[in-house]
Scaffold this active site. Structure first.
Site, PDB file in Angstrom:
ATOM      1  N   GLY A  54       3.878 -26.722  30.103  1.00 21.09           N
ATOM      2  CA  GLY A  54       2.419 -26.707  30.082  1.00 21.09           C
ATOM      3  C   GLY A  54       1.883 -28.030  30.557  1.00 21.09           C
ATOM      4  N   CYS A  81      10.481 -27.954  28.566  1.00 22.13           N
ATOM      5  CA  CYS A  81       9.528 -28.984  28.975  1.00 22.13           C
ATOM      6  C   CYS A  81       8.441 -29.210  27.912  1.00 22.13           C
ATOM      7  CB  CYS A  81       8.952 -28.651  30.346  1.00 22.13           C
ATOM      8  SG  CYS A  81       8.335 -30.146  31.151  1.00 22.13           S
ATOM      9  N   TYR A  82       7.195 -28.836  28.179  1.00 22.08           N
ATOM     10  CA  TYR A  82       6.159 -28.990  27.137  1.00 22.08           C
ATOM     11  C   TYR A  82       6.652 -28.378  25.828  1.00 22.08           C
ATOM     12  CZ  TYR A  82       1.663 -28.840  24.737  1.00 22.08           C
ATOM     13  OH  TYR A  82       0.651 -29.003  23.822  1.00 22.08           O
ATOM     14  N   HIS A 168      13.501 -27.427  33.739  1.00 19.74           N
ATOM     15  CA  HIS A 168      13.074 -26.018  33.843  1.00 19.74           C
ATOM     16  C   HIS A 168      14.225 -25.113  34.283  1.00 19.74           C
ATOM     17  CE1 HIS A 168       8.718 -26.595  33.333  1.00 19.74           C
ATOM     18  NE2 HIS A 168       8.948 -27.788  33.849  1.00 19.74           N
TER      19      HIS A 168
HETATM   20  N1  GLN Z   1       2.625 -32.160  30.357  1.00 20.12           N
HETATM   21  C1  GLN Z   1       3.955 -32.456  29.946  1.00 20.12           C
HETATM   22  C2  GLN Z   1       4.519 -33.666  30.708  1.00 20.12           C
HETATM   23  O1  GLN Z   1       3.947 -34.119  31.640  1.00 20.12           O
HETATM   24  C3  GLN Z   1       4.845 -31.248  30.150  1.00 20.12           C
HETATM   25  C4  GLN Z   1       4.993 -30.856  31.589  1.00 20.12           C
HETATM   26  C5  GLN Z   1       5.650 -29.511  31.782  1.00 20.12           C
HETATM   27  O2  GLN Z   1       5.756 -28.700  30.862  1.00 20.12           O
HETATM   28  N2  GLN Z   1       6.053 -29.218  33.000  1.00 20.12           N
HETATM   29  O3  GLN Z   1       5.570 -34.170  30.347  1.00 20.12           O
END
Ligand code: GLN
Length: 513
Positions: A54, A81-82, A168
């Protein structure tokens, strides 16, 4: 209930991909917004949960979050990730702005003793896209992967079935990503892998039969993949209770109308009522003298509804109307996940307002496009229908710049057929998202057999794309383009020039109008 992996959407751009990859592992997966996640988890009792990426930062107020209860249910959770940062943040780790942001393909060192990384190479290329990083994992977690810039690239607490990765795995640039997701659903969640298209087709047919009873069903058949698969599924379920109406507006690709009629008509293998309306002249008359793209689209949309409505009236009241809505339509119209509303979806522009019916049946509502094609194969639909590329509702009218005439339709049909035939013969079709010929409204001087010509130019288009939101022009072999050019100018009267469209989307669109 069928085993499900629930993807909790925190606004990541790859959310649909996560569900697709999981389904490729033969486990059903659905996307739900983080705002409705706890309800959905209670209702669906998933075998596992995946948190998406996110754009936000977990340590800021008002960033999307979830109740820590989610970690107490005994259901395995994988954070991506997020999602990984959120898990750490909620469980007592520390997330902050990274000293060095990571973006792109990155070598990751993984601990292959982890259940998540079984069978994965110790050094493996993964896709990174983050500005924040996990400075310290939450208590109880062990670190199972790192990179040069990211000391905590994966972490886990196996006893509690909690796993998290900074990269990812759903993106194909992560070379062993599918393996990791498969490890999660099988090794961690203990799924059995029951999601197959043959069982889906079988169950859907039974469910449709139960729902329809002895009711009457109406389906607008466009000849496209979704409506064809939906129609065959209905035909197998309720046979003669189904009426399919196919409107030939005279703006289809070469032989397309014949192909649809041979599959669904009386000569075809299915037992259904099939009505083919030859409305070509009606559309040509309406389009006479019209040059403006939006106007053409509008005229065709309205006329289509009118023709369909006339046919529907002849049938009388129907109980059900079939629509070929598919899962990305559901997600994009805001019903599935968290990503913003991209378009509200109407399968056939506004039909329900015009036809008298009780309920809509959407047999493909849960499927991704590739799954729809597989369901079609499972149903025995010929490959040329199943693997058909997307085709716009207004058809060739928007691949002819300016006024549409019968002569121009014939030109673009013939040029397009040659282009498609040669692309397939060269084996390039599998690499392309979409390809077609368009008739520019430009005429130019040429010479043929010592005589001056003043004829039309055709544009060849071929793009690669994964999602049709953006696209790149395809780098096709020059030999292929040369061969097609020579065939078109020789075989299609009134074309004396062939051009290749080298523009991506943006700034161009895939279609011309
Ligand atoms: N916003 C978060 C970061 O910059 C997560 C990014 C993401 O989930 N791709 O680390």
């Amino acid at each position: 209930m069928a085993e499900t992996i629930l993807v909790v959407d925190f606004g990541g751009q790859y959310n649909q991909l996560i569900a697709r990859r999981v389904r490729e592992c033969h486990v059903y997966s659905e996307i739900v917004s983080y705002t409705k996640a706890m309800e959905a988890i209670r209702e669906k009792k998933p075998a596992g949960i995946i948190f998406t990426g996110g754009p936000n930062s977990v340590y800021l107020e008002d960033s999307p979050s979830i109740s820590t209860e989610v970690f107490e249910l005994g259901i395995p959770v994988l954070g991506i990730c997020y999602g990984s940062q959120l898990m750490m943040h909620l469980l007592g780790g520390h997330v902050c702005v990274a000293p060095e942001r990571e973006y792109g393909k990155t070598e990751v060192n993984v601990d292959t003793k982890s259940k998540l990384f079984q069978g994965v190479s110790e050094k493996t290329i993964c896709w990174m896209s983050h500005n924040d990083y996990i400075e310290k994992a939450a208590p109880g977690f062990t670190i199972s992967a790192y990179t040069t810039n990211c000391p905590v690239a994966a972490m886990e607490w196996p006893e509690r079935n909690l796993y998290a990765v900074q990269f990812h795995p759903e993106v194909l640039h992560t070379q062993e990503g599918t393996k990791m997701l498969s490890n999660f659903v099988y090794n961690v969640c203990g799924c059995k892998g029951e999601w197959t298209m043959d069982s889906f087709v079988e169950k859907s047919i039974e469910a449709i039969r139960a729902k329809v009873g002895d009711g009457k069903v109406l389906c607008a058949l466009s000849g496209g993949v979704d409506s064809s698969v939906a129609a065959v599924m209905l035909a197998k379920a309720v046979g003669k209770q189904l009426t399919c109406v196919f409107v030939d507006h005279g703006l289809l690709r070469k032989n397309e109308s014949e192909e649809v009629c041979s599959v669904f008509g009386p000569e075809g293998p299915y037992d259904l009522n099939f009505i083919c309306v030859d409305a070509r002249q009606r559309f040509y008359d309406k389009l006479k003298g019209v040059e403006e793209p939006e106007k053409k689209r509008k005229i065709i949309g309205e006329e289509f509804i009118r023709v369909f409505e006339e046919e529907a009236k002849k049938i009388g009241t129907v109980d059900f109307l079939v629509q070929g809505t598919i899962y990305p339509d559901v997600v994009e119209s805001g019903a599935g996940g968290e990503s913003t509303v991209i378009k509200s979806h109407h399968n056939v522009g506004g039909l329900p307002d015009y036809v008298d019916f009780k309920e809509i049946i959407e047999p493909l509502r849960d499927l991704f496009k590739d799954e729809v094609r597989n369901a079609g194969r499972q149903l025995g639909i010929p490959e040329y229908l199943v693997s058909r590329q997307p085709f716009p509702g207004p058809g060739l009218a928007i691949r002819i710049i300016g006024e549409v005439t019968e002569e121009k339709i014939k030109m673009v049909q013939d040029a397009d057929a040659i282009w498609r035939e040669e692309i397939a013969a060269a084996g390039e079709d599998k690499n392309l998202g979409q390809y077609f010929a368009a008739l520019t409204n430009m005429r130019s001087v040429g010479v043929m057999g010592d005589e001056r010509t003043y004829d039309y130019a055709v544009a060849l288009r071929a793009v690669t794309t994964t999602d049709f939101m953006t696209a790149e022009p395809a780098y096709l072999p020059w030999d292929l383009i040369a061969k097609v050019t020579s065939r078109i100018v020789n075989e299609v009267p009134h074309i004396n020039r062939v051009m290749y469209d080298c523009t991506g989307k943006p700034p161009a669109t895939i279609e011309f109008e």
